[in-house]
Design a protein around this motif. Structure first.
Motif, mmCIF file in Angstrom:
data_model
loop_
_atom_site.group_PDB
_atom_site.id
_atom_site.type_symbol
_atom_site.label_atom_id
_atom_site.label_comp_id
_atom_site.label_asym_id
_atom_site.label_seq_id
_atom_site.Cartn_x
_atom_site.Cartn_y
_atom_site.Cartn_z
ATOM 1 N N GLY A 61 0.814 -1.204 0.000
ATOM 2 C CA GLY A 61 0.000 0.000 0.000
ATOM 3 C C GLY A 61 0.848 1.254 0.000
ATOM 4 O O GLY A 61 0.556 2.216 -0.717
ATOM 5 N N VAL A 62 1.913 1.262 0.799
ATOM 6 C CA VAL A 62 2.837 2.401 0.825
ATOM 7 C C VAL A 62 3.518 2.546 -0.529
ATOM 8 O O VAL A 62 3.627 3.653 -1.074
ATOM 9 C CB VAL A 62 3.881 2.230 1.946
ATOM 10 C CG1 VAL A 62 4.957 3.304 1.849
ATOM 11 C CG2 VAL A 62 3.210 2.285 3.312
ATOM 12 N N ALA A 63 3.973 1.429 -1.088
ATOM 13 C CA ALA A 63 4.640 1.471 -2.392
ATOM 14 C C ALA A 63 3.707 2.018 -3.469
ATOM 15 O O ALA A 63 4.099 2.865 -4.276
ATOM 16 C CB ALA A 63 5.132 0.078 -2.776
ATOM 17 N N ALA A 64 2.454 1.546 -3.471
ATOM 18 C CA ALA A 64 1.488 1.996 -4.468
ATOM 19 C C ALA A 64 1.202 3.486 -4.328
ATOM 20 O O ALA A 64 1.106 4.214 -5.330
ATOM 21 C CB ALA A 64 0.191 1.193 -4.337
ATOM 22 N N THR A 65 1.084 3.963 -3.082
ATOM 23 C CA THR A 65 0.803 5.381 -2.860
ATOM 24 C C THR A 65 1.965 6.250 -3.292
ATOM 25 O O THR A 65 1.779 7.310 -3.905
ATOM 26 C CB THR A 65 0.471 5.632 -1.375
ATOM 27 O OG1 THR A 65 -0.614 4.787 -0.974
ATOM 28 C CG2 THR A 65 0.078 7.081 -1.144
ATOM 29 N N LEU A 66 3.189 5.816 -2.998
ATOM 30 C CA LEU A 66 4.368 6.573 -3.405
ATOM 31 C C LEU A 66 4.445 6.682 -4.931
ATOM 32 O O LEU A 66 4.765 7.748 -5.471
ATOM 33 C CB LEU A 66 5.634 5.917 -2.856
ATOM 34 C CG LEU A 66 5.862 6.052 -1.353
ATOM 35 C CD1 LEU A 66 7.053 5.198 -0.913
ATOM 36 C CD2 LEU A 66 6.102 7.507 -0.961
ATOM 37 N N VAL A 67 4.153 5.589 -5.619
ATOM 38 C CA VAL A 67 4.162 5.619 -7.083
ATOM 39 C C VAL A 67 3.087 6.566 -7.599
ATOM 40 O O VAL A 67 3.321 7.379 -8.504
ATOM 41 C CB VAL A 67 3.950 4.204 -7.661
ATOM 42 C CG1 VAL A 67 3.748 4.262 -9.167
ATOM 43 C CG2 VAL A 67 5.142 3.319 -7.346
ATOM 44 N N ALA A 68 1.886 6.466 -7.024
ATOM 45 C CA ALA A 68 0.783 7.306 -7.469
ATOM 46 C C ALA A 68 1.066 8.789 -7.229
ATOM 47 O O ALA A 68 0.629 9.649 -7.998
ATOM 48 C CB ALA A 68 -0.498 6.901 -6.748
ATOM 49 N N MET A 69 1.826 9.096 -6.177
ATOM 50 C CA MET A 69 2.193 10.478 -5.875
ATOM 51 C C MET A 69 3.314 10.988 -6.771
ATOM 52 O O MET A 69 3.578 12.188 -6.843
ATOM 53 C CB MET A 69 2.620 10.601 -4.410
ATOM 54 C CG MET A 69 1.485 10.506 -3.422
ATOM 55 S SD MET A 69 2.058 10.415 -1.699
ATOM 56 C CE MET A 69 3.119 11.871 -1.614
ATOM 57 N N GLY A 70 3.994 10.073 -7.457
ATOM 58 C CA GLY A 70 5.090 10.462 -8.335
ATOM 59 C C GLY A 70 6.461 10.317 -7.724
ATOM 60 O O GLY A 70 7.450 10.804 -8.294
ATOM 61 N N TYR A 71 6.555 9.636 -6.564
ATOM 62 C CA TYR A 71 7.838 9.447 -5.882
ATOM 63 C C TYR A 71 7.998 7.973 -5.512
ATOM 64 O O TYR A 71 7.888 7.592 -4.350
ATOM 65 C CB TYR A 71 7.906 10.331 -4.629
ATOM 66 C CG TYR A 71 7.813 11.806 -4.940
ATOM 67 C CD1 TYR A 71 8.955 12.536 -5.263
ATOM 68 C CD2 TYR A 71 6.589 12.456 -4.942
ATOM 69 C CE1 TYR A 71 8.871 13.885 -5.571
ATOM 70 C CE2 TYR A 71 6.498 13.812 -5.250
ATOM 71 C CZ TYR A 71 7.640 14.517 -5.559
ATOM 72 O OH TYR A 71 7.554 15.853 -5.873
ATOM 73 N N PRO A 72 8.252 7.118 -6.504
ATOM 74 C CA PRO A 72 8.307 5.672 -6.245
ATOM 75 C C PRO A 72 9.434 5.296 -5.302
ATOM 76 O O PRO A 72 10.462 5.984 -5.239
ATOM 77 C CB PRO A 72 8.532 5.083 -7.644
ATOM 78 C CG PRO A 72 9.168 6.192 -8.424
ATOM 79 C CD PRO A 72 8.555 7.460 -7.896
ATOM 80 N N PRO A 73 9.269 4.202 -4.569
ATOM 81 C CA PRO A 73 10.335 3.752 -3.673
ATOM 82 C C PRO A 73 11.519 3.214 -4.459
ATOM 83 O O PRO A 73 11.369 2.736 -5.585
ATOM 84 C CB PRO A 73 9.657 2.631 -2.869
ATOM 85 C CG PRO A 73 8.598 2.109 -3.790
ATOM 86 C CD PRO A 73 8.100 3.309 -4.550
ATOM 87 N N ILE A 74 12.680 3.293 -3.852
ATOM 88 C CA ILE A 74 13.869 2.703 -4.459
ATOM 89 C C ILE A 74 13.804 1.191 -4.393
ATOM 90 O O ILE A 74 14.235 0.492 -5.297
ATOM 91 C CB ILE A 74 15.140 3.211 -3.746
ATOM 92 C CG1 ILE A 74 15.336 4.709 -4.021
ATOM 93 C CG2 ILE A 74 16.386 2.444 -4.193
ATOM 94 C CD1 ILE A 74 15.480 5.049 -5.474
ATOM 95 N N ALA A 75 13.218 0.672 -3.302
ATOM 96 C CA ALA A 75 13.151 -0.777 -3.114
ATOM 97 C C ALA A 75 11.857 -1.147 -2.408
ATOM 98 O O ALA A 75 11.297 -0.359 -1.639
ATOM 99 C CB ALA A 75 14.360 -1.264 -2.312
ATOM 100 N N MET A 76 11.395 -2.372 -2.652
ATOM 101 C CA MET A 76 10.167 -2.857 -2.030
ATOM 102 C C MET A 76 10.230 -4.375 -1.903
ATOM 103 O O MET A 76 11.115 -5.020 -2.466
ATOM 104 C CB MET A 76 8.946 -2.478 -2.875
ATOM 105 C CG MET A 76 8.926 -3.153 -4.235
ATOM 106 S SD MET A 76 7.465 -2.754 -5.239
ATOM 107 C CE MET A 76 6.172 -3.561 -4.285
ATOM 108 N N GLY A 77 9.286 -4.940 -1.166
ATOM 109 C CA GLY A 77 9.219 -6.384 -1.015
ATOM 110 C C GLY A 77 8.226 -7.008 -1.980
ATOM 111 O O GLY A 77 7.210 -6.414 -2.320
#
Length: 329
Positions: A61-77
């Motif tokens: 959920g955090v990863a999806a929100t960051l992408v939607a905001m335009g600031y994707p995570p560097i790494a995820m599980g």
């Protein structure tokens, strides 16, 4: 004669020296390429150019929100499985997969130059492996009996603070709220008679999850001008377990929304189920042997723990959904 021999000898030495230099140069290039192969394609560029903190999150959920905001995570599980269960928003190719969400590979953290980890309470057991990295927690769900927009807006704003982009978070919320209302208008224009939706997911032919009023489906449908129908209060994950026959309690003016995964063998088994037939549902037009055809649609998998990012995906899919049965009410 001696001068010619000297000239030839010098020339041969120069050619040998140049060949040696070329071999050394190629070796250095190859070594450099091998060292950089540990970093995913385009990730090194992302690390250098990204002005916000380098974020790792085990939470989809955090990863999806960051992408939607335009600031994707560097790494995820579990990035690969994310594509199967969440799908949208699509995770960039440059985002690195650190392994299983519940048990990532800590050796990879040091290779990525991370600045911060953003998780949720479900992943607290992982925090000792982060070392000195700062850790923030975000819960993209509702603890209230009936979920509201603000239950998801507040943690989204917190997420914007954690990455140093509070204005981007607010802009994202304003935009998503507008998009939900617009999707609702489009939906009602296509299906003016459909106002009530019950949302379920099949475990097998006789056991289902019915999403209730404390799930993100409640504020999503509310913003779209639609009504969520549930048979009981939801558990901590926003759903209540029901049996197939319990769907008979739904009124005829309620459309059933089935959220995938829904395998073809399960579909075939339901078609042969006397309970399913008597309920009057069918996955195909004019294919119910009892003649009764209740309103139904099937949607691609929508992540229930994705916060407002999941609401947007749901709204988009509902807007484009095709309903069968009951003459679309």
């Amino acid at each position: 004669m001696n001068s010619v021999r000297l000239y030839n000898s010098s020339r041969q030495w120069l050619i040998t020296f140049l060949i040696w230099l070329l071999v050394v140069f190629c070796s250095l290039l190859l070594l450099s390429a091998c060292r950089s192969s540990d970093v995913p394609p385009d990730l090194s560029t992302t690390l250098n150019e990204q002005k916000t903190p380098r974020v790792m999150t085990p939470n989809w959920g955090v990863a999806a929100t960051l992408v939607a905001m335009g600031y994707p995570p560097i790494a995820m599980g579990d990035k690969y499985i994310y594509g199967q269960w969440v799908g949208k928003p699509i995770m960039p190719a440059a985002t690195y997969d650190v392994g299983m969400r519940y048990q990532p590979n800590p050796e990879m953290f040091s290779q990525l130059g991370l600045d911060v980890v953003i998780d949720s309470p479900f992943y607290e057991h992982l925090r000792p492996m982060y070392g000195d990295l700062p850790v923030y927690s975000v819960s993209l769900d509702s603890t209230q009996k009936v979920a509201h927009w603000n239950n998801y807006a507040r943690p989204t704003l917190n997420l914007g603070q954690y990455i140093g982009q509070p204005d981007a978070a607010q802009e994202y919320l304003d935009n998503q709220k507008h998009q939900l209302k617009k999707a609702g208008q489009d939906f009602r224009a296509r299906h003016p008679k459909i106002k009530k939706l019950a949302i379920v997911q099949f475990a097998d032919t006789n056991n289902l999850r019915m999403y209730s009023y404390n799930s993100l489906f409640e504020p999503a449908l509310s913003e779209m001008g639609l009504e969520l129908i549930a048979l009981d209060d939801g558990n901590q994950w926003g759903f209540t377990p029901i049996m197939l026959g319990d769907l008979s309690e739904l009124n005829d003016d309620t459309c059933l929304v089935v959220v995938e995964p829904l395998s073809n063998p399960l579909k075939l088994a339901l078609k042969d189920s006397l309970v399913w037939q008597r309920l009057g549902y069918s996955f195909d037009k004019h294919n119910n042997p009892n003649g009764k055809e209740r309103c139904l649609t099937v949607l691609p998998a929508t992540w229930i723990n994705g916060g407002i990012a999941s609401m947007s995906v749901l709204a988009e899919r509902l807007k484009n959904a095709s309903f069968v049965g009951n003459n679309n009410l």
